[in-house]
Design an enzyme around this catalytic site. Structure first.
Site: not given
Ligand SMILES: [Zn+2]
Length: 127
Positions: A41, A43, A52, A54, A85, A88
């Site tokens: 990830n 940010e 993210c 993934e 999430c 994703c």
């Molecule tokens: Zn995600």
């Protein structure tokens, strides 16, 4: 079953840039011909720019010309399974509706099909 994939996810988790949430995530995506792409990830102070693990792994693979996948391993904090999430799940669904999603918490492993995580999904065949 996916030992190497899980190990690669833990390795790349160390590269996560998560100064705001401190929630580091690593992902490792397995192509149909057994190549592994990893992602963490990333940010952003402008939170909407956050990506993210993934999707980082998936975008790396797609940008290198890979379109078919078998599995993705996702790891977060020790002791907690970290499922993908919603965003994703949707983006993975674009390329690989039936892949194994491999979750590991450093103690136990759980394998779930993406189409179980995103039932009755909207995808490329719906347009
Ligand atoms: Zn995600």
């Amino acid at each position: 079953m996916y030992k190497e994939l899980i190990e690669k996810a833990y390795e790349v988790r160390e590269s996560a840039y998560a100064p705001y949430s401190n929630f580091k995530v690593g992902a490792a995506l397995l192509t149909k011909d057994d190549k592994i792409f990893t992602g963490c990830n990333v940010e952003c102070a402008s939170f909407g720019g956050t990506n993210c693990a993934e999707r980082t792994a998936l975008f790396k693979a797609i940008s290198e010309g890979y379109r078919e996948f078998k599995a993705i391993a996702v790891v977060g904090k020790k002791g907690v399974l970290t499922p993908p999430c919603g965003i994703c799940r949707q983006v993975l669904n674009e390329f690989a509706n039936d892949i194994d999603v491999v979750l590991d918490d450093n103690n136990k492993e759980k394998i779930i099909k993406l189409n179980e995580l995103l039932p009755y999904s909207f995808g490329p065949n719906d347009l």
